[in-house]
Design a protein around this motif. Structure first.
Motif, PDB file in Angstrom:
ATOM      1  N   ARG A  88       0.802  -1.234   0.000  1.00  0.00           N
ATOM      2  CA  ARG A  88       0.000   0.000   0.000  1.00  0.00           C
ATOM      3  C   ARG A  88       0.829   1.276   0.000  1.00  0.00           C
ATOM      4  O   ARG A  88       0.281   2.376   0.078  1.00  0.00           O
ATOM      5  CB  ARG A  88      -0.926   0.014   1.223  1.00  0.00           C
ATOM      6  CG  ARG A  88      -2.030  -1.030   1.156  1.00  0.00           C
ATOM      7  CD  ARG A  88      -3.069  -0.801   2.237  1.00  0.00           C
ATOM      8  NE  ARG A  88      -2.652  -1.325   3.535  1.00  0.00           N
ATOM      9  CZ  ARG A  88      -2.989  -0.787   4.701  1.00  0.00           C
ATOM     10  NH1 ARG A  88      -3.702   0.320   4.751  1.00  0.00           N
ATOM     11  NH2 ARG A  88      -2.602  -1.340   5.835  1.00  0.00           N
ATOM     12  N   VAL A  89       2.155   1.177  -0.118  1.00  0.00           N
ATOM     13  CA  VAL A  89       3.013   2.346   0.050  1.00  0.00           C
ATOM     14  C   VAL A  89       3.124   3.177  -1.220  1.00  0.00           C
ATOM     15  O   VAL A  89       3.241   2.641  -2.329  1.00  0.00           O
ATOM     16  CB  VAL A  89       4.421   1.918   0.516  1.00  0.00           C
ATOM     17  CG1 VAL A  89       5.415   3.082   0.443  1.00  0.00           C
ATOM     18  CG2 VAL A  89       4.362   1.373   1.937  1.00  0.00           C
ATOM     19  N   ILE A  90       3.083   4.490  -1.051  1.00  0.00           N
ATOM     20  CA  ILE A  90       3.478   5.458  -2.074  1.00  0.00           C
ATOM     21  C   ILE A  90       4.651   6.225  -1.489  1.00  0.00           C
ATOM     22  O   ILE A  90       4.534   6.825  -0.414  1.00  0.00           O
ATOM     23  CB  ILE A  90       2.350   6.441  -2.425  1.00  0.00           C
ATOM     24  CG1 ILE A  90       1.092   5.708  -2.869  1.00  0.00           C
ATOM     25  CG2 ILE A  90       2.816   7.417  -3.516  1.00  0.00           C
ATOM     26  CD1 ILE A  90      -0.124   6.629  -3.000  1.00  0.00           C
ATOM     27  N   LEU A  91       5.771   6.203  -2.184  1.00  0.00           N
ATOM     28  CA  LEU A  91       6.969   6.873  -1.686  1.00  0.00           C
ATOM     29  C   LEU A  91       7.039   8.277  -2.265  1.00  0.00           C
ATOM     30  O   LEU A  91       7.390   8.470  -3.429  1.00  0.00           O
ATOM     31  CB  LEU A  91       8.217   6.070  -2.063  1.00  0.00           C
ATOM     32  CG  LEU A  91       9.560   6.642  -1.608  1.00  0.00           C
ATOM     33  CD1 LEU A  91       9.607   6.810  -0.099  1.00  0.00           C
ATOM     34  CD2 LEU A  91      10.705   5.755  -2.100  1.00  0.00           C
ATOM     35  N   GLY A  92       6.683   9.265  -1.440  1.00  0.00           N
ATOM     36  CA  GLY A  92       6.795  10.659  -1.850  1.00  0.00           C
ATOM     37  C   GLY A  92       8.114  11.230  -1.363  1.00  0.00           C
ATOM     38  O   GLY A  92       8.430  11.159  -0.178  1.00  0.00           O
ATOM     39  N   LEU A  93       8.893  11.794  -2.275  1.00  0.00           N
ATOM     40  CA  LEU A  93      10.227  12.305  -1.965  1.00  0.00           C
ATOM     41  C   LEU A  93      10.349  13.775  -2.343  1.00  0.00           C
ATOM     42  O   LEU A  93       9.678  14.250  -3.266  1.00  0.00           O
ATOM     43  CB  LEU A  93      11.298  11.510  -2.714  1.00  0.00           C
ATOM     44  CG  LEU A  93      11.418  10.017  -2.392  1.00  0.00           C
ATOM     45  CD1 LEU A  93      12.417   9.361  -3.344  1.00  0.00           C
ATOM     46  CD2 LEU A  93      11.843   9.823  -0.953  1.00  0.00           C
ATOM     47  N   GLY A  94      11.248  14.481  -1.656  1.00  0.00           N
ATOM     48  CA  GLY A  94      11.522  15.868  -1.998  1.00  0.00           C
ATOM     49  C   GLY A  94      12.864  16.302  -1.440  1.00  0.00           C
ATOM     50  O   GLY A  94      13.390  15.692  -0.504  1.00  0.00           O
TER      51      GLY A  94
END
Length: 344
Positions: A88-94
């Motif tokens: 279920r993971v969404i990896l949001g990066l910044g």
């Protein structure tokens, strides 16, 4: 229009009512729940803790800061949580900004676009698990080859088999070149302080990135634009806007140096440069209350949904016609229910 819930940053401790809101979001059919990090709580731990009490919502980091972890450490955290959550993971990066990167993480802040490109490539290689991972650098060389290297570094492959080699990775981006980079290398874009007024520019920036996309990866199909949007249902528009003004004043006036504030730049591009000058001057001088009061109501109405339900319903039309595919609601349980009802 998909719906998600953004829990936001922690203050002195866990945000009150967060778990209640997360469970309500799942009950209402929201697709995702997102956590954040700045220089206090991290993004992965709350996502794992709260996510363990849910069954269907996707779990997004919004955002995990790249300077907080090496690409390998980020990939490990994402793979681990993806297994534990059943994919279920969404990896949001910044990349964050120089004040946090250099002041909190003690890392340099050179060439953020080039660093982002390297970072994404390494994370994807780890997730692919097609062989030992190597990277030429210069920002994240694997194995490490600096002057103080032992020379004993060995290319390695993850012992864990990723549940999903194509685990989605989104990029948080505010500047035009970074937005284009999101369309080129990521599976989604996480805007911040977005306004439908900027839709034409955003669409052009995304299109520029799509044209450079690796042909092996789909372009527009499935690409998500998930924007955090504060929602304050209230009979009085000004009273609702008052809830949002401190957030705007903080980001325009205090979340970044005077000469390098990417959040302020977004608001500048919406046509509020003079107002931003005033807010920033007051904020940096320690006049926080005056800075908050200087935030125009019309600006709040562009980047948030505030006021009576019928007004929010009318304002939603512009968002539904924009590049945005998912609204990540920031607010309490009442805000979640209001948006679910209006979009239901």
């Amino acid at each position: 229009m998909r719906l998600g819930y953004a829990t936001g940053y922690w203050g002195k401790g866990p945000p009150p009512g967060a778990l209640e809101a997360i469970l309500e979001a799942e009950r209402l059919g929201f697709e995702s729940v997102w956590t954040a990090e700045a220089y206090g709580s991290d993004a992965f731990t709350p996502l794992a803790w709260w996510g363990s009490q849910t069954a269907t919502v996707r779990l997004g980091t919004g955002i995990a800061q790249m300077s907080a972890r090496t690409p390998a450490a980020t990939a490990m955290a994402a793979m681990t949580l993806d297994h534990l959550s059943g994919g279920r993971v969404i990896l949001g990066l910044g990349v964050s900004g120089p004040q946090v990167v250099e002041g909190w993480y003690g890392q340099p802040y050179p060439k953020p676009l080039a660093r982002t490109r390297e970072y994404f490539a390494i994370v994807r290689d780890i997730l692919a698990r097609s062989g030992p991972v190597t990277a030429p650098g210069p920002h994240y060389p694997l194995p490490y080859t600096g002057v103080d290297a032992t020379g004993l570094g060995k290319p390695l492959r993850s012992t864990v088999h990723p549940l999903r080699a194509d685990l989605p990775i989104y990029l948080a981006a505010e500047g035009p070149k970074n937005v284009a980079l999101a369309a080129e290398i990521a599976d989604g874009w996480l805007p911040f302080l977005f306004s439908p007024k900027a839709n034409a520019d955003a669409a052009a920036q995304l299109e520029a990135g799509f044209r450079l996309r690796d042909p092996a990866r789909s372009a527009r199909e499935g690409f998500e634009v998930a924007v955090q949007i504060p929602v304050v249902p209230h009979a009085d528009v000004e009273a609702a806007a008052d809830v949002i003004r401190p957030l705007v004043a903080l980001y325009v006036g205090g979340m970044g140096a005077r000469e390098a504030n990417f959040h302020r730049n977004v608001i500048d591009r919406l046509g509020y440069a003079a107002e931003c000058d005033r807010i920033q001057e007051l904020y940096l001088a320690g006049h926080t209350s005056e800075a908050i009061a200087a935030v125009p109501t019309r600006l709040v109405e562009e980047i948030a949904l505030v006021g009576p339900p019928e007004k929010i319903r009318d304002d939603l039309a512009a968002w539904e016609e924009s590049v945005v595919t998912t609204l990540l609601v920031q607010g309490d349980v009442h805000a979640l229910r209001a948006v679910a009802e209006l979009l239901g």
